[in-house]
Design a protein around this motif. Structure first.
Motif, PDB file in Angstrom:
ATOM      1  N   PHE A  32       0.794  -1.325   0.209  1.00 47.34           N
ATOM      2  CA  PHE A  32      -0.320   0.087  -0.158  1.00 47.34           C
ATOM      3  C   PHE A  32       0.822   1.397   0.207  1.00 47.34           C
ATOM      4  CE2 PHE A  32      -1.896  -3.545   2.180  1.00 47.34           C
ATOM      5  CZ  PHE A  32      -3.198  -3.385   1.714  1.00 47.34           C
ATOM      6  N   ASP A  33       0.201   2.455  -0.909  1.00 46.07           N
ATOM      7  CA  ASP A  33       1.003   3.441  -0.031  1.00 46.07           C
ATOM      8  C   ASP A  33       0.406   4.547   0.599  1.00 46.07           C
ATOM      9  OD1 ASP A  33       1.177   4.006  -4.254  1.00 46.07           O
ATOM     10  OD2 ASP A  33       3.128   2.466  -2.722  1.00 46.07           O
ATOM     11  N   VAL A  34       1.165   4.824   1.236  1.00 43.75           N
ATOM     12  CA  VAL A  34       0.863   5.616   2.748  1.00 43.75           C
ATOM     13  C   VAL A  34       1.882   6.520   3.062  1.00 43.75           C
ATOM     14  CG1 VAL A  34      -0.593   3.421   3.473  1.00 43.75           C
ATOM     15  CG2 VAL A  34       1.565   4.102   4.123  1.00 43.75           C
ATOM     16  N   PRO A  35       1.946   7.734   2.102  1.00 39.49           N
ATOM     17  CA  PRO A  35       2.632   8.646   2.232  1.00 39.49           C
ATOM     18  C   PRO A  35       2.476   9.486   3.565  1.00 39.49           C
ATOM     19  CG  PRO A  35       1.344   8.777   0.111  1.00 39.49           C
ATOM     20  CD  PRO A  35       0.658   7.849   0.684  1.00 39.49           C
ATOM     21  N   GLY A  36       3.665   9.868   3.685  1.00 34.99           N
ATOM     22  CA  GLY A  36       3.088  10.841   4.742  1.00 34.99           C
ATOM     23  C   GLY A  36       2.724  10.420   6.174  1.00 34.99           C
ATOM     24  N   VAL A  37       3.158   9.243   6.150  1.00 31.39           N
ATOM     25  CA  VAL A  37       2.410   8.202   7.615  1.00 31.39           C
ATOM     26  C   VAL A  37       3.659   7.573   8.363  1.00 31.39           C
ATOM     27  CG1 VAL A  37       0.952   6.464   8.221  1.00 31.39           C
ATOM     28  CG2 VAL A  37       0.250   7.783   6.680  1.00 31.39           C
ATOM     29  N   SER A  38       4.109   7.873   9.640  1.00 30.90           N
ATOM     30  CA  SER A  38       5.269   6.880  10.329  1.00 30.90           C
ATOM     31  C   SER A  38       4.844   5.907  10.722  1.00 30.90           C
ATOM     32  CB  SER A  38       5.965   7.865  11.485  1.00 30.90           C
ATOM     33  OG  SER A  38       5.221   7.847  12.671  1.00 30.90           O
ATOM     34  N   ARG A  39       5.529   4.661  11.377  1.00 28.53           N
ATOM     35  CA  ARG A  39       5.640   3.441  11.574  1.00 28.53           C
ATOM     36  C   ARG A  39       4.696   4.112  13.110  1.00 28.53           C
ATOM     37  NH1 ARG A  39      10.585   3.207  10.068  1.00 28.53           N
ATOM     38  NH2 ARG A  39      10.587   1.175   9.169  1.00 28.53           N
ATOM     39  N   GLU A  40       4.500   4.858  13.844  1.00 30.35           N
ATOM     40  CA  GLU A  40       4.114   5.422  14.810  1.00 30.35           C
ATOM     41  C   GLU A  40       2.575   5.362  15.245  1.00 30.35           C
ATOM     42  OE1 GLU A  40       7.490   6.794  14.324  1.00 30.35           O
ATOM     43  OE2 GLU A  40       8.688   5.313  15.240  1.00 30.35           O
ATOM     44  N   GLN A  41       2.098   6.104  13.920  1.00 33.99           N
ATOM     45  CA  GLN A  41       1.011   6.993  13.566  1.00 33.99           C
ATOM     46  C   GLN A  41      -0.036   5.029  12.420  1.00 33.99           C
ATOM     47  OE1 GLN A  41       2.024   9.514  11.111  1.00 33.99           O
ATOM     48  NE2 GLN A  41       2.131  11.344  12.980  1.00 33.99           N
ATOM     49  N   LEU A  42       0.552   4.203  12.557  1.00 33.93           N
ATOM     50  CA  LEU A  42       0.098   3.653  11.855  1.00 33.93           C
ATOM     51  C   LEU A  42      -0.593   2.283  12.619  1.00 33.93           C
ATOM     52  CD1 LEU A  42      -0.818   3.423   8.528  1.00 33.93           C
ATOM     53  CD2 LEU A  42       1.260   1.491   8.470  1.00 33.93           C
ATOM     54  N   SER A  43      -1.661   1.530  12.449  1.00 34.71           N
ATOM     55  CA  SER A  43      -2.316   0.345  13.445  1.00 34.71           C
ATOM     56  C   SER A  43      -2.714  -0.419  12.005  1.00 34.71           C
ATOM     57  CB  SER A  43      -3.335   1.273  14.249  1.00 34.71           C
ATOM     58  OG  SER A  43      -3.977   0.107  15.014  1.00 34.71           O
ATOM     59  N   ILE A  44      -1.961  -2.205  12.862  1.00 40.00           N
ATOM     60  CA  ILE A  44      -2.450  -2.903  11.822  1.00 40.00           C
ATOM     61  C   ILE A  44      -3.694  -4.118  13.443  1.00 40.00           C
ATOM     62  CG2 ILE A  44      -1.813  -5.079   9.531  1.00 40.00           C
ATOM     63  CD1 ILE A  44       0.361  -2.445   9.619  1.00 40.00           C
ATOM     64  N   GLY A  45      -4.251  -4.995  12.646  1.00 36.09           N
ATOM     65  CA  GLY A  45      -4.941  -5.613  13.460  1.00 36.09           C
ATOM     66  C   GLY A  45      -5.907  -6.925  12.621  1.00 36.09           C
ATOM     67  N   ILE A  46      -5.223  -8.193  12.502  1.00 31.81           N
ATOM     68  CA  ILE A  46      -5.947  -9.367  11.937  1.00 31.81           C
ATOM     69  C   ILE A  46      -6.870  -9.816  13.063  1.00 31.81           C
ATOM     70  CG2 ILE A  46      -4.987 -11.203  11.224  1.00 31.81           C
ATOM     71  CD1 ILE A  46      -2.491 -10.007  10.277  1.00 31.81           C
ATOM     72  N   GLU A  47      -7.813 -10.337  12.419  1.00 32.31           N
ATOM     73  CA  GLU A  47      -8.658 -11.398  13.008  1.00 32.31           C
ATOM     74  C   GLU A  47      -9.298 -12.099  12.090  1.00 32.31           C
ATOM     75  OE1 GLU A  47     -12.475 -10.416  15.315  1.00 32.31           O
ATOM     76  OE2 GLU A  47     -11.611  -8.741  15.319  1.00 32.31           O
ATOM     77  N   GLY A  48      -9.076 -13.455  11.883  1.00 27.02           N
ATOM     78  CA  GLY A  48      -9.054 -14.619  11.032  1.00 27.02           C
ATOM     79  C   GLY A  48      -8.370 -14.142   9.638  1.00 27.02           C
ATOM     80  N   ASN A  49      -9.326 -13.902   8.576  1.00 26.11           N
ATOM     81  CA  ASN A  49      -9.490 -14.097   7.710  1.00 26.11           C
ATOM     82  C   ASN A  49      -9.222 -12.168   7.396  1.00 26.11           C
ATOM     83  OD1 ASN A  49     -11.494 -13.580   7.615  1.00 26.11           O
ATOM     84  ND2 ASN A  49     -12.215 -14.611   5.413  1.00 26.11           N
ATOM     85  N   VAL A  50      -9.640 -11.036   8.374  1.00 31.62           N
ATOM     86  CA  VAL A  50     -10.136  -9.811   8.086  1.00 31.62           C
ATOM     87  C   VAL A  50      -8.563  -9.006   8.780  1.00 31.62           C
ATOM     88  CG1 VAL A  50     -11.455  -7.429   8.767  1.00 31.62           C
ATOM     89  CG2 VAL A  50     -12.211  -9.904   8.502  1.00 31.62           C
ATOM     90  N   ILE A  51      -8.342  -7.928   7.343  1.00 30.22           N
ATOM     91  CA  ILE A  51      -6.621  -7.116   8.411  1.00 30.22           C
ATOM     92  C   ILE A  51      -7.510  -5.291   8.313  1.00 30.22           C
ATOM     93  CG2 ILE A  51      -4.891  -6.134   7.139  1.00 30.22           C
ATOM     94  CD1 ILE A  51      -6.031  -9.535   6.708  1.00 30.22           C
ATOM     95  N   ARG A  52      -7.032  -4.955   9.376  1.00 32.00           N
ATOM     96  CA  ARG A  52      -7.699  -3.366   9.056  1.00 32.00           C
ATOM     97  C   ARG A  52      -6.402  -2.621  10.141  1.00 32.00           C
ATOM     98  NH1 ARG A  52     -11.855  -6.537  12.187  1.00 32.00           N
ATOM     99  NH2 ARG A  52     -13.849  -5.971  11.329  1.00 32.00           N
ATOM    100  N   ILE A  53      -6.414  -2.003   8.347  1.00 30.04           N
ATOM    101  CA  ILE A  53      -5.192  -0.756   8.041  1.00 30.04           C
ATOM    102  C   ILE A  53      -5.976   0.119   9.052  1.00 30.04           C
ATOM    103  CG2 ILE A  53      -3.576   0.176   7.192  1.00 30.04           C
ATOM    104  CD1 ILE A  53      -3.787  -2.820   5.538  1.00 30.04           C
ATOM    105  N   GLU A  54      -5.481   1.693   9.414  1.00 29.48           N
ATOM    106  CA  GLU A  54      -5.996   2.814  10.285  1.00 29.48           C
ATOM    107  C   GLU A  54      -4.675   3.328  11.006  1.00 29.48           C
ATOM    108  OE1 GLU A  54      -9.105   2.779  13.026  1.00 29.48           O
ATOM    109  OE2 GLU A  54      -8.437   0.719  13.570  1.00 29.48           O
ATOM    110  N   THR A  55      -5.009   4.598  10.756  1.00 37.46           N
ATOM    111  CA  THR A  55      -3.203   5.590  11.401  1.00 37.46           C
ATOM    112  C   THR A  55      -4.546   6.625  12.613  1.00 37.46           C
ATOM    113  OG1 THR A  55      -4.740   7.388   9.656  1.00 37.46           O
ATOM    114  CG2 THR A  55      -2.410   6.296   9.017  1.00 37.46           C
ATOM    115  N   LEU A  56      -4.075   6.563  13.462  1.00 33.77           N
ATOM    116  CA  LEU A  56      -4.321   7.654  14.314  1.00 33.77           C
ATOM    117  C   LEU A  56      -4.627   8.077  14.327  1.00 33.77           C
ATOM    118  CD1 LEU A  56      -1.079   5.795  16.469  1.00 33.77           C
ATOM    119  CD2 LEU A  56      -3.705   5.516  16.937  1.00 33.77           C
ATOM    120  N   PRO A  57      -4.951   9.077  15.469  1.00 33.10           N
ATOM    121  CA  PRO A  57      -6.350  10.149  15.793  1.00 33.10           C
ATOM    122  C   PRO A  57      -5.345  11.668  14.852  1.00 33.10           C
ATOM    123  CG  PRO A  57      -7.471   9.711  16.828  1.00 33.10           C
ATOM    124  CD  PRO A  57      -6.279   8.377  16.620  1.00 33.10           C
ATOM    125  N   GLU A  58      -4.028  11.734  15.635  1.00 37.85           N
ATOM    126  CA  GLU A  58      -3.197  12.419  14.942  1.00 37.85           C
ATOM    127  C   GLU A  58      -2.113  12.513  14.050  1.00 37.85           C
ATOM    128  OE1 GLU A  58      -1.101   9.526  17.382  1.00 37.85           O
ATOM    129  OE2 GLU A  58      -3.547  10.104  18.000  1.00 37.85           O
TER     130      GLU A  58
END
Length: 119
Positions: A45-71
């Motif tokens: 995925f291209d996610v320009p302007g986002v650092s590792r600390e601002q990114l959250s990846i969750g895996i539950e079974g076969n579902v992957i959730r990618i989101e950034t923190l509010p800040e």
């Protein structure tokens, strides 16, 4: 004049429904690539302007959730459903130069076959 390609897929093929959701109409990332191997999926995925600390990846079974923190300066939020469950202990994520690469190991089905002794 603007031409928009139309992709039609059969509603009767359940394995394609997951990819229909993957390539849905509201993908928050600029570009994504999927590679399917025997033992793992590789997603980029291209996610320009986002650092590792601002990114959250969750895996539950076969579902992957990618989101950034509010800040985070840029906001991304997406969920993807893959055809097979993911083994979290063997999976890894890497973020380099604005490109997020996920290597997601598949849960391999265990054989329940039992050898029967011949008398």
């Amino acid at each position: 004049m603007l031409f928009v390609p139309v992709i039609r897929r059969s509603a009767f093929v359940p394995s394609l429904r997951a990819f229909d959701r993957f390539f849905g109409d509201s993908t928050p990332v600029e570009q994504s690539t999927t590679t399917v191997e025997d033992k793992a999926y590789e997603l980029t995925f291209d996610v320009p302007g986002v650092s590792r600390e601002q990114l959250s990846i969750g895996i539950e079974g076969n579902v992957i959730r990618i989101e950034t923190l509010p800040e985070a300066r840029r906001q991304y939020k997406a969920a993807y459903e893959l055809p097979q469950d993911i083994d979290v202990s063997k999976s890894e994520a890497k973020l380099e130069n604005g490109v997020l690469t996920l290597k997601l190991a598949k849960v391999l089905p265990e054989s329940k076959a039992v050898k029967l002794a011949i008398n």
